[in-house]
Design an enzyme around this catalytic site. Structure first.
Site, mmCIF file in Angstrom:
data_model
loop_
_atom_site.group_PDB
_atom_site.id
_atom_site.type_symbol
_atom_site.label_atom_id
_atom_site.label_comp_id
_atom_site.label_asym_id
_atom_site.label_seq_id
_atom_site.Cartn_x
_atom_site.Cartn_y
_atom_site.Cartn_z
ATOM 1 C CB CYS A 95 36.608 -75.867 -10.769
ATOM 2 S SG CYS A 95 37.847 -75.456 -12.019
ATOM 3 C CD GLN A 147 46.896 -62.591 -21.313
ATOM 4 O OE1 GLN A 147 46.455 -63.720 -21.078
ATOM 5 N NE2 GLN A 147 47.702 -62.360 -22.338
ATOM 6 C CB CYS A 186 42.879 -79.966 -15.714
ATOM 7 S SG CYS A 186 42.545 -78.481 -14.769
ATOM 8 C CB CYS A 241 36.429 -81.900 -15.688
ATOM 9 S SG CYS A 241 36.572 -80.176 -16.191
ATOM 10 C CB CYS A 276 48.448 -67.434 -26.973
ATOM 11 S SG CYS A 276 47.383 -67.132 -28.387
#
Length: 451
Positions: free
Chosen positions: A161, A287, A81, A78, A409
């Site tokens: 997940c 957020q 991550c 995936c 960010c």
């Protein structure tokens, strides 16, 4: 001399933002995405840029001793991550070091380094997840989940997940099995044909309310009433507060709602940050790490010594989260945001919290800053990932605010903007890194500047 498509081997010496490992061939740096110090890898050179090569990882031939087993069964397959094989303390230290290196290279070095703060939750921290319908291999059975690593089209089903709690997985699997049973076709991005496009699940960390958004094209007609009843009756830890059906026919891989139908309950959920309540609608920005946001905003505000009787401009304010938190201490706060729906939601939330000293303006920061008549004592900058528009940054400087609070960010955008503010007479006083996205390369950086 290295050549395109050449396969190179070596040990990663260090990692720079965002998760690009560096190995050296004849003292020349080779950048390999998704790698970490100590890994022995083989990679294929594919792009030469400014005298350096970028390479695609082919194989990790040896892992370093400090790696730990990944918590998720889908890790490595995936694309969600990248850092689960690093202990969390190592993840946040690496992010901090990457930010400091970027600032140093940009000539920003005389400041107080406040270190890095971790997320209260390293797993199951996300309050929102967007899953895609698709297939794991061409013309294979329907899947629902995340994109395969390094793939634009392959989607793998992620039942379990680790970035979300078990309610998300239970909802995902129930909807996937239902769609398979009813033979509902998934949307094929290349051909622009099909029906099922996305599933978006939001869950309030504070109240456990769940909002389910089923997103389709308009290419079929189908009643989701039966599915909705089943979802409402699932044995979840939280409670389904609303189910909606959104239709979008945009060719982009994004949700641009053209028709929204409420199937059950309400179109919003409630969340709480630092004692303030927020109503979150299906398409408003909030957020995604609620507890992490509390850490971020509390520590950001602590960098401002005194807000009494001061006027604050919150540029790029979103749904006004930090605007309202600052309004509990400042005399007056103005928030500017280009997304009109976010501004309407910000006004609602300010009313909900009994705050009368907030004013929200819908529009482009570049345009709206010219309309503001008051002079700010403090300006809060929380721009999108690309940072502050070059034309807007000069207008911000012209206000002459004594203090700036820059919440970034994306550290590469921050390292581009800070030298401009420094040249204009602002001193970079304090830098605080805050991890909002464990297991990923992303990090928030808060910078306090004064004139």
């Amino acid at each position: 001399m290295p050549k395109k498509n050449q396969i190179v081997q070596g040990t990663i010496e260090k990692t720079i933002f965002p998760n690009k490992g560096v190995l050296y061939i004849d003292e020349q740096p080779i950048y390999v995405g998704g790698t970490f110090p100590g890994q022995t890898v083989s990679a294929r050179l594919f792009k030469r840029k400014k005298g350096t090569w970028e390479a695609k990882l082919l194989e990790v031939e040896q892992k370093p001793e400090y790696f730990i087993p990944a918590a998720c069964q889908y890790f490595g397959t995936c694309g969600g991550c990248s850092a689960q094989e690093l202990a969390y303390k190592d993840q946040i230290q690496m992010k901090h070091d990457q930010v400091m290196e970027l600032l140093q290279k940009a000539g920003i070095d005389e400041f107080e380094d406040l270190g890095v703060l971790g997320s209260p939750e390293a797993f199951e921290y996300r309050n929102k997840m967007e899953f895609s319908f698709g297939d794991a291999e061409k013309d294979g059975p329907m899947t629902l989940g995340m994109h395969r690593k390094h793939s634009t089209y392959d989607v793998i089903t992620v039942d379990g997940c680790k970035l979300v709690d078990s309610d998300f997985s239970q909802i995902l699997m129930h909807i996937l099995n239902y769609c398979k049973e009813k033979n509902l076709p998934y949307y094929k991005k290349l051909q622009h044909t099909g029906f099922m496009r996305y599933l978006v699940v939001r869950k309030s960390k504070t109240y456990g309310e769940i909002l389910i958004n089923i997103v389709t094209s308009s290419q079929s007609e189908f009643s989701f009433d039966e599915l909705t009843k089943e979802l409402v009756n699932l044995p979840l830890q939280g409670k389904v507060a609303g189910v909606i059906h959104t239709i979008t026919d945009t060719l982009a891989d994004a949700i641009k709602p053209e028709k929204v139908t409420l199937l059950y309950g309400k179109e919003e959920i409630n969340e709480e940050i630092l004692g303030l309540k927020f109503r979150i609608s299906p398409f408003s920005f909030f957020q995604t790490n609620t507890q992490g946001a509390e850490v971020l905003y509390k520590n950001a505000l602590d960098l401002i010594d005194n807000m009494d009787n001061k006027t604050v401009f919150d540029l790029y304010c979103g749904t006004g989260t930090i605007t309202q938190i600052m309004a509990t201490r400042a005399k007056k706060v103005y928030g500017i945001e280009i997304v009109e729906e976010a501004v309407e939601k910000a006004k609602e939330n300010a009313k909900l919290n009994g705050l009368s000293n907030c004013e929200f303006i819908a529009g482009d920061v570049l345009v709206q800053v010219d309309q503001l008549k008051e002079k700010p004592d403090i300006i809060v900058l929380d721009p999108p990932r690309d940072g502050i528009h070059p034309k807007a940054i000069q207008k911000i400087i012209n206000f002459g605010a004594k203090e700036l609070l820059y919440i970034s960010c994306k550290p590469t955008s921050l390292s581009r903007d800070l030298p401009i503010l420094k040249e204009a007479g602002y001193r970079i006083e304090k830098v605080q890194c805050v991890d909002m996205f464990p297991q990923t390369p992303h990090v928030e950086t808060v910078v306090k500047l004064s004139r």
